[in-house]
Design a protein around this motif. Sequence first.
Motif, PDB file in Angstrom:
ATOM      1  N   SER A   1       0.809  -1.215   0.000  1.00  0.00           N
ATOM      2  CA  SER A   1       0.000   0.000   0.000  1.00  0.00           C
ATOM      3  C   SER A   1       0.844   1.267   0.000  1.00  0.00           C
ATOM      4  N   GLU A   2       2.149   1.137   0.167  1.00  0.00           N
ATOM      5  CA  GLU A   2       3.057   2.283   0.088  1.00  0.00           C
ATOM      6  C   GLU A   2       4.446   1.781  -0.281  1.00  0.00           C
ATOM      7  N   PRO A   3       5.342   2.672  -0.716  1.00  0.00           N
ATOM      8  CA  PRO A   3       6.687   2.240  -1.112  1.00  0.00           C
ATOM      9  C   PRO A   3       7.448   1.595   0.042  1.00  0.00           C
ATOM     10  N   MET A   4       8.186   0.563  -0.280  1.00  0.00           N
ATOM     11  CA  MET A   4       8.988  -0.147   0.715  1.00  0.00           C
ATOM     12  C   MET A   4      10.449   0.233   0.582  1.00  0.00           C
ATOM     13  N   GLY A   5      11.207   0.037   1.662  1.00  0.00           N
ATOM     14  CA  GLY A   5      12.630   0.332   1.660  1.00  0.00           C
ATOM     15  C   GLY A   5      13.431  -0.763   0.972  1.00  0.00           C
ATOM     16  N   GLN A   6      14.728  -0.696   1.131  1.00  0.00           N
ATOM     17  CA  GLN A   6      15.642  -1.612   0.448  1.00  0.00           C
ATOM     18  C   GLN A   6      15.947  -2.870   1.257  1.00  0.00           C
ATOM     19  N   THR A   7      15.262  -3.072   2.378  1.00  0.00           N
ATOM     20  CA  THR A   7      15.574  -4.210   3.248  1.00  0.00           C
ATOM     21  C   THR A   7      14.605  -5.361   3.037  1.00  0.00           C
TER      22      THR A   7
ATOM     23  N   SER B   1      12.180  -9.067  -7.640  1.00  0.00           N
ATOM     24  CA  SER B   1      12.431  -7.874  -8.424  1.00  0.00           C
ATOM     25  C   SER B   1      11.381  -6.830  -8.061  1.00  0.00           C
ATOM     26  N   TRP B   2      11.827  -5.588  -7.847  1.00  0.00           N
ATOM     27  CA  TRP B   2      10.953  -4.490  -7.431  1.00  0.00           C
ATOM     28  C   TRP B   2      10.530  -3.651  -8.627  1.00  0.00           C
ATOM     29  N   SER B   3       9.325  -3.073  -8.522  1.00  0.00           N
ATOM     30  CA  SER B   3       8.891  -2.076  -9.501  1.00  0.00           C
ATOM     31  C   SER B   3       9.665  -0.791  -9.217  1.00  0.00           C
ATOM     32  N   GLY B   4       9.663   0.130 -10.168  1.00  0.00           N
ATOM     33  CA  GLY B   4      10.396   1.381 -10.013  1.00  0.00           C
ATOM     34  C   GLY B   4       9.980   2.182  -8.792  1.00  0.00           C
ATOM     35  N   ASP B   5       8.696   2.137  -8.424  1.00  0.00           N
ATOM     36  CA  ASP B   5       8.234   2.911  -7.265  1.00  0.00           C
ATOM     37  C   ASP B   5       8.264   2.096  -5.966  1.00  0.00           C
ATOM     38  N   ARG B   6       8.768   0.888  -6.012  1.00  0.00           N
ATOM     39  CA  ARG B   6       8.948  -0.019  -4.869  1.00  0.00           C
ATOM     40  C   ARG B   6       7.635  -0.347  -4.145  1.00  0.00           C
ATOM     41  N   THR B   7       6.521  -0.383  -4.909  1.00  0.00           N
ATOM     42  CA  THR B   7       5.253  -0.814  -4.312  1.00  0.00           C
ATOM     43  C   THR B   7       4.873  -2.216  -4.758  1.00  0.00           C
ATOM     44  N   GLU B   8       5.542  -2.735  -5.793  1.00  0.00           N
ATOM     45  CA  GLU B   8       5.265  -4.096  -6.266  1.00  0.00           C
ATOM     46  C   GLU B   8       6.544  -4.924  -6.236  1.00  0.00           C
ATOM     47  N   LEU B   9       6.392  -6.126  -5.712  1.00  0.00           N
ATOM     48  CA  LEU B   9       7.506  -7.054  -5.587  1.00  0.00           C
ATOM     49  C   LEU B   9       7.138  -8.308  -6.370  1.00  0.00           C
ATOM     50  N   GLU B  10       7.928  -8.652  -7.365  1.00  0.00           N
ATOM     51  CA  GLU B  10       7.665  -9.847  -8.159  1.00  0.00           C
ATOM     52  C   GLU B  10       8.605 -10.961  -7.706  1.00  0.00           C
ATOM     53  N   VAL B  11       7.994 -12.097  -7.370  1.00  0.00           N
ATOM     54  CA  VAL B  11       8.748 -13.260  -6.898  1.00  0.00           C
ATOM     55  C   VAL B  11       8.619 -14.350  -7.950  1.00  0.00           C
TER      56      VAL B  11
END
Length: 108
Positions: free
Chosen positions: A28-34, A47-57
Amino acid sequence: VARSVTVSRIDDGAEVDPSVTSVILTFSEPMGQTGTVSVNGVAVTPSWSGDRTELEVGLDLEPSMAYEVNLTDFIDESGEDFLFSAARFVAIEVPAPVRASLLRGSRV
């Protein structure tokens, strides 16, 4: 604090097409790098989306097999754990010997 995470391509235990090659988690919001991701206990590199709200596994599915995706130590951009906000914790006072022992990682 990220209030929710949505998962794509999963239907509560229903049969999933084995040709599916990934699952996307939307925060629901951008995530950090951890954080770390594992599938059935095996660490994977998402792999993260450019805005770090989607994480593809990525997944390599086998028929009739159960899969569990675990997220550990994910922190949002504000620095808070995405599951446990700072508001859920309470500071406590401990005696000096106990505090010293805790900081050393030993027993009193």
